[in-house]
Design a protein around this motif. Sequence first.
Motif, PDB file in Angstrom:
ATOM      1  N   ASN A  24     -38.450 -23.910 -12.179  1.00 18.13           N
ATOM      2  CA  ASN A  24     -38.843 -24.782 -13.005  1.00 18.13           C
ATOM      3  C   ASN A  24     -40.372 -25.155 -13.115  1.00 18.13           C
ATOM      4  O   ASN A  24     -40.689 -25.628 -14.232  1.00 18.13           O
ATOM      5  CB  ASN A  24     -38.399 -26.337 -12.287  1.00 18.13           C
ATOM      6  CG  ASN A  24     -36.717 -26.366 -12.491  1.00 18.13           C
ATOM      7  OD1 ASN A  24     -36.044 -25.746 -13.165  1.00 18.13           O
ATOM      8  ND2 ASN A  24     -36.092 -27.235 -11.756  1.00 18.13           N
ATOM      9  N   GLU A  75     -32.921 -33.181 -14.614  1.00 14.42           N
ATOM     10  CA  GLU A  75     -33.073 -32.007 -13.856  1.00 14.42           C
ATOM     11  C   GLU A  75     -32.004 -31.956 -12.849  1.00 14.42           C
ATOM     12  O   GLU A  75     -31.719 -30.698 -12.477  1.00 14.42           O
ATOM     13  CB  GLU A  75     -34.358 -32.343 -13.131  1.00 14.42           C
ATOM     14  CG  GLU A  75     -34.910 -31.025 -12.051  1.00 14.42           C
ATOM     15  CD  GLU A  75     -36.150 -31.017 -11.754  1.00 14.42           C
ATOM     16  OE1 GLU A  75     -36.433 -30.893 -10.682  1.00 14.42           O
ATOM     17  OE2 GLU A  75     -37.210 -31.052 -12.871  1.00 14.42           O
ATOM     18  N   SER A 113     -34.368 -22.464 -16.322  1.00 16.53           N
ATOM     19  CA  SER A 113     -34.996 -23.741 -15.726  1.00 16.53           C
ATOM     20  C   SER A 113     -34.474 -25.238 -16.639  1.00 16.53           C
ATOM     21  O   SER A 113     -33.599 -24.973 -17.348  1.00 16.53           O
ATOM     22  CB  SER A 113     -36.426 -23.536 -16.054  1.00 16.53           C
ATOM     23  OG  SER A 113     -36.652 -23.687 -17.661  1.00 16.53           O
TER      24      SER A 113
END
Length: 567
Positions: free
Chosen positions: A293, A395, A382
Motif C-alpha cells: 500500500n 482499506e 493495493s
Amino acid sequence: MLWSLSIFFPPLLLAFFNLPLTAVGTPLQGETSYRRLSPRQPPPPPPPVNSTLQVCAPLLNKLGPPIVITPFDFAFREAANNAWNLYNTLYTPTCIIHPKRAEDVQRVMEAIYQAGGVKYAVQAGGHSAMREWDTTEDGVLISFADMTNVSYDATRDTINLQPGVRWGEAIAYLEPFGVAPLGGRLGDVGTGLLLGGGLSYLSARHGFSVDALVEADVVLVDGRLVTANATNEYADLFKALKGGANRFGIVTRYEVKAIHVGTNEEKMMVGGSVIYDNSTTEALLRATANYVNNVEDSNTSLLVIIGATMDNNTVSPVNVITFFYNGTSLPEGFANPYHEFLSLPYLASAVGSYSYAEANSVLGSGGDKGSGQAFGASAFGSAEWDISQGLVNDEEESFESFPASPTWSFPTYPYPSPTAPMPTYPTPSTTPRPLPPVPISFIDDPSADGVAAALLAFTPVLKSQVEASRKAGGNVIDPPLTNYALVQFHVTMPEWLGIMPRRVIEARKEVLKELSASAGLPLYMNECDSEQNVFATYGQYEFLKNVYKKYDPTGINMRFMKGPPGL
C-alpha cells in the motif's frame, strides 16, 4: 486485502497437510545463419501418420551424434532426466537435440515444420514446474545444455547470453567486471525466465528482467533465424518475446543491458533473510499489505513466504522474508521500508551487507532435484487499486476481501486417523541427481500419499517497476501503474511419488479458486499453473494474439508444443 489470509491461511496449510506428509529437501554474439533471411514457405500438408521418427532419423544423419541422441545412446536417460521437476523427468522423447549453434536449431525446426508438425519442447535451464513445458513424450526435445556461453561487451555495455546458461553461472562469470544481467533470484534457474518476464532484486529500479533485453536471435517455427530488436522489422516479435513465454520462437542468443552492481568486494546491498515462527503470520501478512500500500522506494525488493514443511512426521509452519535494499545502509526509522518486518520477534536472521552476487546466493541455488513440483499464480492489488476499481470501499475492506470471506475454510479430504501410525518415508536427497535413488511410486494410495511442503510467496511489484518497464519500451505483460503483489502457490510432493494424487489435485484446485486475483492485474507466467490463461490477464493480450498469428499462421507451436494457453 490480506486480513482474511491471517485467519484462513494457517488452517489452509494445516488442512492441506491433512494429506499424509513426508520431509522435503531444501526447497555471444550470435552466428550468421545460412538461411537468416529466406522467405517463409508454406508447410506441406501433414502426412497421414505424423511420426516423430520421420524427423529424428534424418536429423541424426544430418547433424550426427552427439548433437542428436536417441534412447539407444548411453547419455540419453541422463539428458531426459535433467529437469528440476520430477514429473518432467518421467517423459521419454524420441530424440534429444543438443545444439551447438543456432544453425542446428534451424535444421530441427525446418524438419518439424516440413513434416507438418510433431511434438517438440525446448529446455534451457529446465526449472519449470509446469508439466511438459520443458520436455515431451515421443517428441523432439531441444536441450541447450551445450550452449552456455556468456560475454560482456564493454563498448556496448551489454551482455550476450546463450540460452543454456543459468543465472548463477552468468553472475559468477561477470562478477569480476562489476556487472550482471537482470535475471532471477535462484542461481539454478535459466534464461527461460526472461520469456516469462522475470523478477530480480533490482526489479523496482529496472523493471522486469526481460525489460533489459536489447536484442534476440530467434529461430521461428519454420526454421528461419531472425534478429529482433525494438527498432527493426521484427520489433513486434521483439515485444512479444517480452512475456510471451515459449510461443514466439526459440531464442538462441539474448543481448541484455549490463547492470553495474559492483564486484564481490563492493557490498552495495543491505538485507538478507529473516525466519519467523507461525505466531507472526497475521503480522507478516499485514506488514506485506502495508508494504504494497505504501512503499514507493525503487531501491527495495521483498519476498515473503508463508509456508509449512514436514520433518520427522511433524508439520512445521515457517515464515521467511528475504529483502534487499540497493544501498550501503537502510533508511532510518519509519522511512525504512522493512521496519514492520524487522520489529517482529524472529527465530533467525542473516541480515547484513552483501554484494549483488552474494545476495543472489542467499536463497540457495534452487537446484535440488527429485521432487514433483506444482505452481499456481495469483495477484492482489493495493488498497488504492482495489478502491479505484470499485472492488472495495476502504482499506480495511481491502484487507478483508482477499482471497475470500474470513469464514472460508479449506475443504477436508479423508485421511488416516491422527492416532494411526504415520508411514515411514525415505529421507530425500539434497544433491542434484539425474536418477532417483529410490523407486518411484505411481500408485494413488490414500494411506501413503501426501505433500512435502506448501507455501504462498508474495513478491510486491511497485509503481517504479512498471514505470521502469515502460521507459525501457514496455512488455506484453503491461501492468497498470499501481503497486500490487504477485502471489505464488507452490506445492512440493514427496521425492518418491511420481504422480500427484487425486486428493492433492482437487485440493490445489480449491486453493487456486480461492486465490482469485484482483481484477485488472496480470498473473506471473513463471509461477502459474499450466491451465491458467496468463496471457488473458496481460495488458497487451490482443497485440500478443495478432503477433502470434503473423509468425505462426498454421499454429504449429500451439498444436505441438506444451505451454501457456490462450493464443
